[in-house]
Design an enzyme around this catalytic site. Structure first.
Site, mmCIF file in Angstrom:
data_model
loop_
_atom_site.group_PDB
_atom_site.id
_atom_site.type_symbol
_atom_site.label_atom_id
_atom_site.label_comp_id
_atom_site.label_asym_id
_atom_site.label_seq_id
_atom_site.Cartn_x
_atom_site.Cartn_y
_atom_site.Cartn_z
ATOM 1 N N LEU A 134 -32.420 16.692 98.565
ATOM 2 C CA LEU A 134 -33.510 16.976 97.659
ATOM 3 C C LEU A 134 -34.389 18.030 98.223
ATOM 4 O O LEU A 134 -34.321 18.238 99.624
ATOM 5 C CB LEU A 134 -34.336 15.655 97.782
ATOM 6 C CG LEU A 134 -33.970 14.608 97.077
ATOM 7 C CD1 LEU A 134 -34.679 13.264 97.242
ATOM 8 C CD2 LEU A 134 -33.088 14.709 95.628
ATOM 9 N N ASP A 135 -35.021 18.781 97.265
ATOM 10 C CA ASP A 135 -36.011 19.763 98.077
ATOM 11 C C ASP A 135 -37.181 19.242 98.771
ATOM 12 O O ASP A 135 -37.362 17.850 98.684
ATOM 13 C CB ASP A 135 -36.693 20.489 96.637
ATOM 14 C CG ASP A 135 -35.771 21.205 95.879
ATOM 15 O OD1 ASP A 135 -34.789 21.456 96.451
ATOM 16 O OD2 ASP A 135 -36.211 21.420 94.636
ATOM 17 N N ARG A 136 -37.833 19.985 99.674
ATOM 18 C CA ARG A 136 -38.650 19.683 100.772
ATOM 19 C C ARG A 136 -39.769 18.819 99.982
ATOM 20 O O ARG A 136 -40.020 17.624 100.460
ATOM 21 C CB ARG A 136 -39.238 20.572 101.253
ATOM 22 C CG ARG A 136 -40.386 20.239 102.429
ATOM 23 C CD ARG A 136 -41.073 21.554 102.996
ATOM 24 N NE ARG A 136 -41.845 22.293 101.899
ATOM 25 C CZ ARG A 136 -42.407 23.494 102.280
ATOM 26 N NH1 ARG A 136 -42.287 23.865 103.455
ATOM 27 N NH2 ARG A 136 -42.766 23.980 101.361
ATOM 28 N N THR B 130 -39.657 17.354 96.847
ATOM 29 C CA THR B 130 -39.303 16.646 95.938
ATOM 30 C C THR B 130 -38.989 15.115 96.643
ATOM 31 O O THR B 130 -38.385 14.920 97.817
ATOM 32 C CB THR B 130 -37.925 16.825 95.198
ATOM 33 O OG1 THR B 130 -38.227 18.078 94.556
ATOM 34 C CG2 THR B 130 -37.532 15.872 94.257
#
Length: 342
Positions: free
Chosen positions: A142-144, A146
């Site tokens: 997951l993105d930082r 998100t």
């Protein structure tokens, strides 16, 4: 940070495929690593990105990006809080908090999910299916900024099985996102290839370049909100991933002119239209899969973090009403939040 290196194609390599040459001449550690770099748009032949199967000629100039090595200290375990929802001898389901990077990189040597997993499990009790010791336990990301549910694996067999299931679209991954503007149709599919942006290499973009990778996102409208004096209204969506490209939902939403609220990289609208958010309204709220060892069907639903919940509450009086899908999804999320609250 990444650095760029140059390789000039020699006569004996004339006619080779680009990915084969990159591996044979050790531009990258393996052919799979070379393929990934090419598909990510980090390899240029005579100044242009090309497909992995492109044939090179004598004298061609290949510029390729490689990551600077992070210090070995990034493999230390660190006591970082983990919100674990399920754990057994083979895998972990957790809810990732905002700001936690999944694995070390040149910009984040430590303080990552990998460091937390090493502290929790021990390095020898985590899978290493991605071939890099700095990605122990990681099967997807997951993105930082998100938040929400994601998987980690302890054994190589479990990790490989989960990665295969994600690739084959067997793992069911759903995200909740609030986007700018009112989307009139209740469902939609975005089938648009994604590659690294030409001018800003930290961004991704819908692209028709040879390095672009197939990217599919479907969405279902859950709730719509009327326009205000400083915005064009909002739409709350359930997004389902059929592929897992970097920033996929954020890029696709921007592409259809309905950017995620609060998105610092792809967002649109005035600061007031971001509803007080300093990160994208994007939460991995549902994860369903078949356990790779026991065969058990597992499903998890995650409540909304406080910042996202507050953003929704701030526009609640502007609602046009929930759709039928919205009633079901939001009731499940609220029930999950109640279970999680001490």
């Amino acid at each position: 940070m990444a650095r760029s290196l140059v390789h000039i194609v020699a006569a004996q390599d004339d006619g080779m495929r680009l990915d084969a040459l990159a591996a044979a001449r050790e531009l990258y550690a393996s052919r799979s690593a070379a393929v990934k770099a090419i598909e990510d748009g980090r390899v240029f032949v005579n100044g242009e990105t090309v497909a992995k199967k492109a044939v090179v000629s004598t004298g061609d100039t290949i510029v390729y990006e490689v990551a600077e090595e992070a210090p070995k200290t990034h493999l230390l375990g660190q006591p970082i809080d983990l919100d674990i929802r399920y754990e057994d001898d083979y895998l972990i389901v957790l809810s990732k908090q905002v700001g936690l990077v999944c694995h070390p990189s040149p910009d984040h040597f430590d303080g990552t999910l990998v460091n937390a997993l090493i502290y929790h499990c021990g390095a020898d009790n985590l899978c290493n299916v991605q071939g890099d010791r700095d990605r122990l336990g990681i099967v997807h990301r997951l993105d930082r900024d998100t938040s929400g549910l994601m998987l980690a694996a302890k054994t190589d067999d479990a990790g490989q099985a989960l990665m295969d299931d994600i690739r084959d679209r067997i793992v069911d991954r759903h995200y909740l996102t609030l986007v700018q503007g009112v989307i009139p149709h209740d469902t939609g599919m975005i089938d648009a290839p994604i590659a690294r942006a030409d001018r800003e290499r930290t961004r991704m973009a819908v692209s028709d370049s040879p390095s672009a990778r197939d990217s599919i996102t479907t969405f279902t409208v859950l709730e719509r909100f009327d326009a205000g004096s400083k915005d064009d209204g909002y739409t709350l969506l359930d997004c389902k991933l059929f592929t897992g490209r970097t920033h996929q939902i954020r890029v696709h939403m921007n592409y259809i002119k309905h950017a995620c609220v609060g998105d610092p990289s792809y967002g649109t609208g005035s600061p007031a239209a971001q509803l007080g958010l300093t990160r994208q309204f994007l939460h991995s709220y549902r994860l369903a899969f078949t356990h790779p060892v026991t065969g058990e069907d597992l499903e998890f639903v995650d409540g909304l973090p406080e910042d996202l919940s507050n953003a929704l509450e701030s526009i609640a009086e502007r609602t046009q009403g929930r759709t039928e899908a919205g009633e079901a999804v939001l009731s499940a999320i609220e029930a999950a939040r109640m279970r999680e609250t001490p």
